[in-house]
Design a protein around this motif. Structure first.
Motif, PDB file in Angstrom:
ATOM      1  N   THR A 252       4.921  -3.032  -9.821  1.00 49.14           N
ATOM      2  CA  THR A 252       4.179  -2.763 -11.053  1.00 49.14           C
ATOM      3  C   THR A 252       4.421  -1.343 -11.528  1.00 49.14           C
ATOM      4  O   THR A 252       4.980  -0.503 -10.804  1.00 49.14           O
ATOM      5  CB  THR A 252       2.660  -2.952 -10.829  1.00 49.14           C
ATOM      6  OG1 THR A 252       1.971  -2.800 -12.064  1.00 49.14           O
ATOM      7  CG2 THR A 252       2.137  -1.924  -9.837  1.00 49.14           C
TER       8      THR A 252
ATOM      9  N   ILE B 248      -3.067   3.710  -3.090  1.00 52.20           N
ATOM     10  CA  ILE B 248      -3.081   2.599  -4.037  1.00 52.20           C
ATOM     11  C   ILE B 248      -2.638   1.324  -3.323  1.00 52.20           C
ATOM     12  O   ILE B 248      -1.964   1.365  -2.284  1.00 52.20           O
ATOM     13  CB  ILE B 248      -2.172   2.854  -5.252  1.00 52.20           C
ATOM     14  CG1 ILE B 248      -0.710   2.985  -4.801  1.00 52.20           C
ATOM     15  CG2 ILE B 248      -2.609   4.084  -6.022  1.00 52.20           C
ATOM     16  CD1 ILE B 248       0.291   2.975  -5.949  1.00 52.20           C
ATOM     17  N   THR B 249      -2.996   0.193  -3.904  1.00 59.49           N
ATOM     18  CA  THR B 249      -2.545  -1.114  -3.433  1.00 59.49           C
ATOM     19  C   THR B 249      -2.051  -1.904  -4.635  1.00 59.49           C
ATOM     20  O   THR B 249      -2.795  -2.100  -5.616  1.00 59.49           O
ATOM     21  CB  THR B 249      -3.676  -1.880  -2.736  1.00 59.49           C
ATOM     22  OG1 THR B 249      -4.150  -1.115  -1.626  1.00 59.49           O
ATOM     23  CG2 THR B 249      -3.186  -3.232  -2.252  1.00 59.49           C
ATOM     24  N   ALA B 250      -0.784  -2.362  -4.560  1.00 57.60           N
ATOM     25  CA  ALA B 250      -0.187  -3.139  -5.646  1.00 57.60           C
ATOM     26  C   ALA B 250       0.089  -4.548  -5.141  1.00 57.60           C
ATOM     27  O   ALA B 250       0.711  -4.735  -4.086  1.00 57.60           O
ATOM     28  CB  ALA B 250       1.098  -2.484  -6.140  1.00 57.60           C
ATOM     29  N   ASP B 251      -0.377  -5.553  -5.870  1.00 55.04           N
ATOM     30  CA  ASP B 251      -0.132  -6.946  -5.482  1.00 55.04           C
ATOM     31  C   ASP B 251       1.312  -7.344  -5.720  1.00 55.04           C
ATOM     32  O   ASP B 251       1.834  -8.261  -5.062  1.00 55.04           O
ATOM     33  CB  ASP B 251      -1.062  -7.881  -6.251  1.00 55.04           C
ATOM     34  CG  ASP B 251      -2.530  -7.636  -5.900  1.00 55.04           C
ATOM     35  OD1 ASP B 251      -2.789  -7.201  -4.761  1.00 55.04           O
ATOM     36  OD2 ASP B 251      -3.396  -7.853  -6.777  1.00 55.04           O
TER      37      ASP B 251
ATOM     38  N   VAL C 246      -2.998  -0.583 -10.758  1.00 56.01           N
ATOM     39  CA  VAL C 246      -3.119  -0.923  -9.341  1.00 56.01           C
ATOM     40  C   VAL C 246      -4.553  -0.685  -8.900  1.00 56.01           C
ATOM     41  O   VAL C 246      -5.357  -0.116  -9.641  1.00 56.01           O
ATOM     42  CB  VAL C 246      -2.149  -0.067  -8.473  1.00 56.01           C
ATOM     43  CG1 VAL C 246      -0.702  -0.377  -8.780  1.00 56.01           C
ATOM     44  CG2 VAL C 246      -2.446   1.418  -8.676  1.00 56.01           C
ATOM     45  N   ARG C 247      -4.877  -1.110  -7.670  1.00 52.35           N
ATOM     46  CA  ARG C 247      -6.182  -0.811  -7.085  1.00 52.35           C
ATOM     47  C   ARG C 247      -6.118   0.545  -6.393  1.00 52.35           C
ATOM     48  O   ARG C 247      -5.169   0.840  -5.649  1.00 52.35           O
ATOM     49  CB  ARG C 247      -6.592  -1.902  -6.105  1.00 52.35           C
ATOM     50  CG  ARG C 247      -6.778  -3.259  -6.752  1.00 52.35           C
ATOM     51  CD  ARG C 247      -7.502  -4.228  -5.808  1.00 52.35           C
ATOM     52  NE  ARG C 247      -6.809  -4.391  -4.549  1.00 52.35           N
ATOM     53  CZ  ARG C 247      -5.812  -5.258  -4.354  1.00 52.35           C
ATOM     54  NH1 ARG C 247      -5.384  -6.003  -5.363  1.00 52.35           N
ATOM     55  NH2 ARG C 247      -5.243  -5.372  -3.167  1.00 52.35           N
TER      56      ARG C 247
ATOM     57  N   GLN D 205       0.836  -1.193   0.000  1.00 52.02           N
ATOM     58  CA  GLN D 205       0.000   0.000   0.000  1.00 52.02           C
ATOM     59  C   GLN D 205       0.875   1.249   0.000  1.00 52.02           C
ATOM     60  O   GLN D 205       1.844   1.330   0.758  1.00 52.02           O
ATOM     61  CB  GLN D 205      -0.920   0.016   1.213  1.00 52.02           C
ATOM     62  CG  GLN D 205      -1.961  -1.097   1.210  1.00 52.02           C
ATOM     63  CD  GLN D 205      -2.916  -0.996   2.386  1.00 52.02           C
ATOM     64  OE1 GLN D 205      -2.645  -0.307   3.357  1.00 52.02           O
ATOM     65  NE2 GLN D 205      -4.037  -1.698   2.292  1.00 52.02           N
TER      66      GLN D 205
END
Length: 539
Positions: A223, A217-220, A76-77, A52
């Protein structure tokens, strides 16, 4: 929001994130410009590790209406969005090479100007010293000691005084000439200094204060993505301009179009994708609402007369250099508005003069006539009567300039002309078509105007004299009175009778059409008679 109080490195996207905050530098990439206002788009790419984070933009203009900001994140989310006008972390904005060069040029010119003024001061000191020597030499011969000198001593003293005075005057003259020459050169240096200062100011007009945007944002996984920010601002707009060229012999009308673009957002727009739109979001955007009309009756004494000068208020919507074709914007119509997408990147400096852009020209055909309104004018005017069949609308503007056979005839307001609308455009007076309108024998009771207590008659004679050497198709406009009361009867006759009545739905407005040969005169007579009941008064 995490660690927003820390100074954020903003100079490069390659900088690592600080305390899970990823600082980004953005710029305006695209603008949709309305007649008043604009929708601004900023795009910036970013890299983010897994987890995050907050994407931080601290370079929005401070006046950005943050409530209108809309954010899209790809890759990203996206989480929450936080905006801030005050307490924004500092930003390190590198200066452009042009700005550095302009500042160095100004410094160099100012240093040279300072040295030149010092040189002039030194030269003026030389002249002042020479004048002091002259004054001293003039006093030597006036002292009491000169009376005790022998003739030979006096001759020697005079020779010395003369020689020294001559040398001092020559030195004064030379110094004065050098000072005058230096002062003339100083004027050119001052002009160069002013020009360099203006060039520097044109490069650095941006406001230093900025607003901030933080996007969670949240990146798995690690990215790369794109952050897009759009918002609508009021401090920008565009105004159409038209050069309307009429070829009188063929009736061809060429409309060369452009746009004046301006913005005062506090930042410069560099190489943006610009779209001009005819939409007016700053004006009325929904239809008016009608409220119930509840009729009432009152006793006569209860009804108060309306005060003079007051009336029912009705709210109405406001009325709406040659360049290569590749540098002109082409129109696109979606049934609601027209947009012009400019093909090349555009730069617009904040708060600077209008930037002029060219749009593709339009062409149509017009009927050329001489229009005469003798009630108001003494000459006829050349009119182009046309139907807008260009497929585009002509927007209202004060920047409409009219040319007849390549000759400039004037500038005036142009109203909105929608696609398919008819319009009459004036291209200047025709001085050789003289107009006269008079009431015959006005001062005689038995002819001309005859007024009784319930009758009025009037005879008007109109003449058009063609003093030019060519024939003109003429359209003459005049009027007769009309009545909205059954008791007021109005009759009229004309010789000859008009070809058109109630022009454009205006009752009583008449038009005669005819060709007037060179050196000829056309006369028109209009007689009117008004009658009303006894005891009434005509207003």
């Amino acid at each position: 929001m995490r660690a927003l109080f820390l100074a954020l490195p903003l100079a490069s996207l390659a900088l690592p994130a600080v305390a899970e905050d990823i600082a980004l530098s953005s710029r305006v990439s695209a603008v949709i410009l309305y007649p008043q206002g604009a929708t601004v788009t900023r795009e910036v790419a970013f890299s983010a590790p897994a987890g995050q984070h907050d994407l931080i933009l601290a370079d929005l203009p401070q006046g950005t209406p943050l409530a209108s900001v809309r954010v899209v994140v790809e890759g990203v989310r996206m989480g929450g969005v936080t905006t801030r006008n005050d307490y924004v972390p500092p930003r390190d904005v590198p200066e452009s090479a042009a700005l550095i060069d302009a500042r160095a040029t100004l410094t160099q010119i100012e240093d040279a100007l300072r040295l030149a003024r010092n040189d002039i001061a030194d030269i003026e000191l030389e002249a002042e010293a020479a004048r002091a020597r002259i004054a001293f030499l003039a006093q030597i011969g006036q002292g009491d000691g000169a009376a005790t000198l022998t003739p030979d001593q006096l001759r020697a003293l005079s020779a010395v005084i003369g020689s020294e005075t001559l040398e001092a005057r020559q030195a004064e003259t030379a110094a004065t000439r050098r000072a005058d020459t230096a002062k003339r050169a100083l004027k050119d240096q001052i002009k160069a200094r002013d020009a360099a200062r203006q060039a520097l100011e044109a490069l650095v007009p941006e406001d230093e204060a900025r607003a901030m945007l933080a996007v969670g944002i949240t990146a798995d996984a690690e990215t790369q993505g794109t952050l897009t920010v759009t918002y609508t601002i009021p401090d920008a707009g565009w105004q159409p301009l038209y050069d309307l060229h009429l070829a009188r012999d063929s009736g061809a009308v060429r409309i060369e179009r452009g746009a004046f673009v301006q913005q005062s957002t506090g930042e410069n727009w560099q190489d943006i994708a610009l779209t001009l739109s005819t939409l007016r979001p700053s004006e009325q955007t929904e239809p008016g609402q009608i409220w119930p009309w509840i009729a009432r009756i009152e006793d006569p004494q209860a009804i108060q007369p309306m005060a003079r000068g007051k009336a029912e208020t009705v709210l109405m919507a406001a009325p709406m250099a040659e360049a290569a074709a590749s540098d002109m914007a082409v129109a696109s119509f979606d049934g609601l508005s027209v947009t012009y997408s400019y093909p090349a990147p555009v730069s617009v400096t904040t708060g600077a003069d209008n930037v002029r852009l060219m749009l593709t020209p339009l062409e149509t055909k017009a009927e050329v006539v001489a229009q005469a309104v003798p009630m108001l004018d003494q000459t006829a005017y050349l009119m182009a009567r046309l139907t807008n069949d260009t497929g585009e609308m002509l927007l209202p503007t004060s920047e409409a300039r009219f040319y007849l056979d390549g000759r400039y005839v004037g500038q005036r307001w142009l109203n909105l002309i929608a696609d398919g609308d008819k319009a009459d455009m004036s291209f200047g007076p025709i001085e050789g078509l003289r107009l006269t309108r008079l009431v015959r024998d006005r001062n005689e009771g038995d002819r001309g105007i005859l007024t009784k207590s319930n009758e009025q008659t009037e005879t008007v004679e109109i003449t058009v004299e063609n003093l030019t050497g060519e024939a003109w198709p003429l359209r003459l406009i005049d009027r007769v009175p009309v009545s909205e009361q059954e008791d007021l009867e109005i009759t009229w006759t004309a010789e000859p009778m008009p070809a058109e009545r109630d022009i454009d739905g205006e009752r009583g407005i008449l038009a005669w059409t005819f060709d007037l040969p060179a050196k000829k005169t056309q006369a028109i007579t209009v007689k009117t008679r008004l009658t009303w009941p006894e005891g009434k008064v005509l207003h």
